[in-house]
Scaffold this active site. Structure first.
Site, short mmCIF file in Angstrom:
data_model
loop_
_atom_site.label_atom_id
_atom_site.label_comp_id
_atom_site.label_asym_id
_atom_site.label_seq_id
_atom_site.Cartn_x
_atom_site.Cartn_y
_atom_site.Cartn_z
N TYR A 141 1.23 -1.07 -0.08
CA TYR A 141 0.01 0.27 -0.51
C TYR A 141 0.87 1.63 0.01
CZ TYR A 141 -3.64 -3.55 0.18
OH TYR A 141 -3.98 -4.58 0.75
N ARG A 142 1.46 1.53 -1.13
CA ARG A 142 2.49 2.18 -0.93
C ARG A 142 2.32 3.72 -2.82
NH1 ARG A 142 7.83 -1.51 -2.30
NH2 ARG A 142 8.78 -0.24 -2.26
N ASP A 160 19.38 -8.26 1.46
CA ASP A 160 19.91 -7.08 1.96
C ASP A 160 20.96 -7.03 3.04
OD1 ASP A 160 17.53 -6.12 0.06
OD2 ASP A 160 16.86 -6.21 1.94
O1 KDG Z 1 14.76 -6.82 0.24
C1 KDG Z 1 13.46 -6.79 1.37
C2 KDG Z 1 12.71 -5.44 0.74
O2 KDG Z 1 12.31 -6.50 -0.46
C3 KDG Z 1 11.35 -5.67 1.87
O3 KDG Z 1 11.70 -4.93 2.74
C4 KDG Z 1 10.25 -4.48 1.23
O4 KDG Z 1 12.04 -2.59 0.72
C5 KDG Z 1 11.07 -3.45 0.53
C6 KDG Z 1 10.34 -3.62 -1.15
O5 KDG Z 1 10.09 -2.43 -1.77
O6 KDG Z 1 9.98 -4.09 -1.91
#
Ligand code: KDG
Length: 323
Positions: free
Chosen positions: A108-109, A261
């Site tokens: 939801y972004r 990450d």
């Molecule tokens: O690498 C992990 C990310 O995918 C998670 O934290 C959510 O940043 C994110 C994304 O945009 O998917």
């Protein structure tokens, strides 16, 4: 007085993560833990836990969620440079955990504060004093200003000869491979470090064999290519040498999101501390494995001593790849 050096600067969107308290379809979930996550802040936090100085650039909503994102990331020792957007909310996403390796996400972004980060929001003075600039392809998949701000950050890094580290981080929920390819491929050029997943780099380059992938990455002047293979470890190629890195000692896997990450940060920390590609690979494996032990993205990340002791038992071997 001159401002102190930073080990790495990164840029991206972090969100509130609604982490279900039960596994399985979200229809049946009875509650959530409120967490904070985002690929680039995960990376910055992992570096900070490993004792390095990191900074994260973003934009946050003027809401309790934006305040929480800032508070949690700052609490990890990361320098946060986030402007406040009075007109757009902080993004939120939900995880749906079917199995540790099978986690789906619901975002939801759209129109979020971070998607409205502009080039003029960037603290330009950070770049000349950073030892590394790291970014991920997620930023380029977000409709709005964020792609332009990210490319501006990249240009600032180039202008100041800051080594660049890139993770394509292909997110199928954000875009498909055919849309992503023409945007991401130009990023894979003149990199100090490419940190990528195995299937995504094969798909992006349209290749299906390792020698062809490595040849293409060398042609694109990638100095160190790290190909992450999940539970199978990683392959690291640099200047004609190729090594395989085993996964770190088994840990009970709770959730694999964020492990990539963490691997990135472990590897980068090794490089910034002058370790060999073998030891950086070991550290990447160890840091990545630690991220698997929790349902959030970063809470279980190790400090330097813990990571080094886990890394000690990670096997590496030279690979013969006919290039
Ligand atoms: O690498 C992990 C990310 O995918 C998670 O934290 C959510 O940043 C994110 C994304 O945009 O998917």
């Amino acid at each position: 007085m001159t401002a102190p050096m930073l080990d790495a600067v990164t840029i991206g969107e972090s969100m509130i993560l609604m982490d279900p308290i039960e596994d399985g379809p979200l229809d049946n979930v009875t509650g959530y833990r409120q967490r904070v996550a985002g690929a680039e802040s995960n990376f910055a936090i992992a570096l900070s836990r490993l004792g390095l100085h990191s900074a994260w650039i973003s934009r946050l909503g003027d809401d309790p969620f934006g305040r929480l994102v800032r508070e949690r990331i700052e609490a990890e020792g990361v320098q946060v440079y986030a402007s406040i957007d009075a007109e757009a909310p902080t993004g939120i996403y939900f995880k749906e955990r079917r199995a540790p390796e099978r986690v789906d996400v619901y975002y939801y972004r759209t129109g979020s504060a971070a998607s409205r980060l502009t080039p003029s929001d960037l603290p330009a003075d950070l770049f000349p004093r950073s030892r590394m600039f790291h970014f991920s392809g997620i930023n380029l998949a977000i409709p709005g200003e964020l792609p332009r701000a990210t490319l501006h950050a990249l240009a600032l890094a180039r202008k100041h000869d800051v080594p660049v580290s890139f993770d394509p981080n292909l997110r199928p929920r954000l875009w498909d491979i055919d849309t992503a390819r023409p945007v991401l491929l130009p990023m894979i050029q003149d990199l100090e470090l490419l940190l990528t997943g195995e299937s995504e780099i094969y798909a992006l380059l349209g290749e299906n064999e390792l020698p062809a992938v490595l040849r293409e990455l060398a042609r694109r002047r990638v100095r160190i290519a790290v190909i992450k293979r999940g539970g199978a470890g990683a392959i690291v190629a640099s200047e004609g040498r190729v090594i395989s890195v085993a996964p770190a000692a088994p840990i009970r896997v709770i959730d694999s999101v964020g492990a990539g990450d963490a691997f990135n940060a472990g590897f980068v920390a090794g490089q910034l501390r002058g370790l060999s590609i073998e030891d950086s690979g070991r550290l990447g494996s160890a840091t990545g494995a630690a991220a698997l032990a929790g349902s959030g993205d970063y809470e279980t990340l190790p400090d330097w001593e813990t990571a080094m002791s886990l890394a000690g038992s990670v096997a590496v071997a030279t690979m013969e790849v006919a290039m």
